[in-house]
Design a protein around this motif. Structure first.
Motif, mmCIF file in Angstrom:
data_model
loop_
_atom_site.group_PDB
_atom_site.id
_atom_site.type_symbol
_atom_site.label_atom_id
_atom_site.label_comp_id
_atom_site.label_asym_id
_atom_site.label_seq_id
_atom_site.Cartn_x
_atom_site.Cartn_y
_atom_site.Cartn_z
ATOM 1 N N CYS A 1 0.857 -1.179 0.000
ATOM 2 C CA CYS A 1 0.000 0.000 0.000
ATOM 3 C C CYS A 1 0.901 1.240 0.000
ATOM 4 C CB CYS A 1 -0.865 -0.042 1.258
ATOM 5 S SG CYS A 1 -1.767 1.477 1.512
ATOM 6 N N PHE B 1 -4.790 -4.781 1.370
ATOM 7 C CA PHE B 1 -3.870 -3.751 0.878
ATOM 8 C C PHE B 1 -4.530 -2.991 -0.281
ATOM 9 C CE2 PHE B 1 -1.180 -6.840 3.065
ATOM 10 C CZ PHE B 1 -0.553 -5.999 3.954
ATOM 11 N N THR B 2 -3.713 -2.461 -1.218
ATOM 12 C CA THR B 2 -4.251 -1.569 -2.254
ATOM 13 C C THR B 2 -4.163 -2.279 -3.602
ATOM 14 O OG1 THR B 2 -3.565 0.324 -0.951
ATOM 15 C CG2 THR B 2 -4.013 0.726 -3.278
ATOM 16 N N ASN C 1 0.482 3.857 1.323
ATOM 17 C CA ASN C 1 0.430 4.489 2.632
ATOM 18 C C ASN C 1 1.312 3.748 3.641
ATOM 19 O OD1 ASN C 1 -0.527 6.542 4.234
ATOM 20 N ND2 ASN C 1 -2.327 5.407 4.929
ATOM 21 N N ARG C 2 1.946 2.693 3.168
ATOM 22 C CA ARG C 2 2.821 1.911 4.042
ATOM 23 C C ARG C 2 4.261 1.912 3.541
ATOM 24 N NH1 ARG C 2 1.261 -2.563 7.080
ATOM 25 N NH2 ARG C 2 -0.898 -2.467 7.759
ATOM 26 N N PHE D 1 -5.415 2.105 12.034
ATOM 27 C CA PHE D 1 -6.227 0.944 12.433
ATOM 28 C C PHE D 1 -5.847 -0.313 11.649
ATOM 29 C CE2 PHE D 1 -8.413 3.438 9.217
ATOM 30 C CZ PHE D 1 -8.544 2.497 8.205
ATOM 31 N N CYS D 2 -4.983 -0.142 10.636
ATOM 32 C CA CYS D 2 -4.735 -1.230 9.673
ATOM 33 C C CYS D 2 -3.802 -2.282 10.265
ATOM 34 C CB CYS D 2 -4.141 -0.625 8.409
ATOM 35 S SG CYS D 2 -3.934 -1.812 7.078
ATOM 36 N N GLY E 1 -3.264 -5.898 6.166
ATOM 37 C CA GLY E 1 -3.756 -4.878 5.241
ATOM 38 C C GLY E 1 -5.266 -4.823 5.187
ATOM 39 N N SER E 2 -5.907 -4.966 6.334
ATOM 40 C CA SER E 2 -7.372 -4.931 6.432
ATOM 41 C C SER E 2 -8.029 -6.003 5.560
ATOM 42 C CB SER E 2 -7.909 -3.542 6.061
ATOM 43 O OG SER E 2 -7.472 -2.600 7.009
ATOM 44 N N GLY F 1 1.040 3.296 7.440
ATOM 45 C CA GLY F 1 -0.346 2.996 7.063
ATOM 46 C C GLY F 1 -1.372 3.654 7.963
ATOM 47 N N CYS F 2 -2.634 3.442 7.655
ATOM 48 C CA CYS F 2 -3.726 3.951 8.488
ATOM 49 C C CYS F 2 -3.581 3.323 9.882
ATOM 50 C CB CYS F 2 -5.076 3.556 7.899
ATOM 51 S SG CYS F 2 -5.284 4.093 6.187
ATOM 52 N N ARG G 1 -7.538 2.620 -2.859
ATOM 53 C CA ARG G 1 -7.581 3.976 -2.312
ATOM 54 C C ARG G 1 -7.932 4.941 -3.443
ATOM 55 N NH1 ARG G 1 -4.190 5.330 1.934
ATOM 56 N NH2 ARG G 1 -3.530 7.204 0.826
HETATM 57 S S1 SF4 Z 1 -6.274 0.524 5.484
HETATM 58 FE FE1 SF4 Z 1 -5.883 0.300 3.295
HETATM 59 S S2 SF4 Z 1 -5.083 2.303 2.703
HETATM 60 FE FE2 SF4 Z 1 -4.887 2.210 4.917
HETATM 61 S S3 SF4 Z 1 -2.807 1.400 5.273
HETATM 62 FE FE3 SF4 Z 1 -4.205 -0.341 5.273
HETATM 63 S S4 SF4 Z 1 -4.132 -1.111 3.185
HETATM 64 FE FE4 SF4 Z 1 -3.327 0.993 3.138
#
Ligand code: SF4
Length: 302
Positions: A35, A93-94, A37-38, A49-50, A54-55, A46-47, A124
């Motif tokens: 991602c 992830f993305t 963001n990582r 909460f992730c 990767g959610s 990353g976010c 995203r």
């Molecule tokens: S929630 Fe999605 S956008 Fe955010 S860090 Fe995790 S994988 Fe990336």
């Protein structure tokens, strides 16, 4: 007033019934992505909460090919799925963050599986480059397809706090592009983020409606072990919504959604040994029952 098939909101199952006159399942796949963001392109870490997954806690294994992952999940779910078709869902992830040729290869590998009816891709809003958009348009013209965008909140200050890595304006811009190209999109939101009250959360849901999303996924915040959110929770002890508060917010949202907006989810899926709070969210059946009860109550149906 009841909305569809005796349900009080238009669920994904209702949609599948209307569209395909059948029950359709989803298989969650791991396309081997990371991602932005990582990995430092947008941010590190990353976010907040992730999780490490990767959610996508329930997706297939990235060590296997896409076909192997689909076959494995079909085998695992065979008693449930029987002869039904599935949506191949690139979840964790993305899933648009890669070379477009690689994306083409894995998306079509999934679509060419005989049991796969269509494709869903989680990503995203800041990660759909022009060449990727062209590929998505091509797939959308030939196959049943939707894209999922993780907005989580419409408040840019909270977005900064959770390290989302893009502003609301980016989401709106991408939503517009997808709409212009008739690509269905589902927007994720979270109830329970730090510094958000009921009214802020309702604003996020309204913003999702205004953006023209085809569907919405409502998650309860999960504080997962090992995440930055866990640290923030122990440092600040931010408010955790009770089940009653959560149900009130969800039902309030469901009541103002457009009649045909597809509700993909009204709560989260967490692993028992990983979720720190809210613990009530682990009893998914109870959460769903309470939502159903509250919907009935507000409609004076006994
Ligand atoms: S929630 Fe999605 S956008 Fe955010 S860090 Fe995790 S994988 Fe990336």
């Amino acid at each position: 007033m009841e909305k569809h098939n005796n349900r009080r909101f238009y669920s994904l199952n209702d949609f599948f019934k209307d569209e395909f006159n059948d029950k359709i399942f989803k298989v969650s796949l791991d396309g081997g992505f990371t991602c932005p963001n990582r990995d430092g392109k947008v941010a590190h870490g990353g976010c907040i909460f992730c999780s490490d997954a990767g959610s996508g806690e329930f997706a297939g294994s990235r060590r296997k090919t896409i076909t192997e992952q689909i076959d494995e999940q079909l085998e695992f779910l065979k008693d449930k799925i029987k002869d039904k078709k599935v949506i191949a869902y690139f979840q964790n992830f993305t899933n648009t963050y890669g070379d477009v040729n690689y994306l083409r290869e894995i998306y079509y590998e999934a679509l060419n599986h005989p049991k796969v009816l269509g494709l869903a891709i989680g990503t995203r809003p800041d990660c759909i480059e022009d060449d990727v958009l062209e590929l998505l348009k091509e797939i959308n013209e030939k196959h049943f397809f939707w894209i999922e965008l993780g907005l989580q909140t419409a408040d840019d200050n909270v977005a900064k706090l959770i390290n989302r890595g893009y502003p609301l304006s980016k989401y709106m811009e991408t939503a517009k592009k997808l709409k212009e190209n008739n690509i269905k999109f589902v927007t994720h939101m979270i109830i329970g983020l730090p510094n958000e009250e009921r009214e802020d959360i309702l604003k996020t849901a309204k913003c999702i409606v205004e953006s023209g999303a085809w569907g919405i996924k409502i998650h309860s915040l999960h504080i997962i072990k090992g995440t930055s959110l866990e640290k923030l929770f122990y440092q600040t002890n931010f408010k955790i919504f009770s089940l009653e508060e959560y149900v009130d917010i969800v039902v309030t949202i469901l009541k103002f959604l457009p009649e045909k907006m597809v509700v993909h989810r009204v709560t989260g899926d967490g692993k028992k040994d990983e979720v720190i709070e809210p613990l009530w969210s682990l009893n998914k059946r109870k959460v769903l029952n309470e939502i159903e009860k509250e919907l009935k109550k507000r409609e004076n149906i006994v």
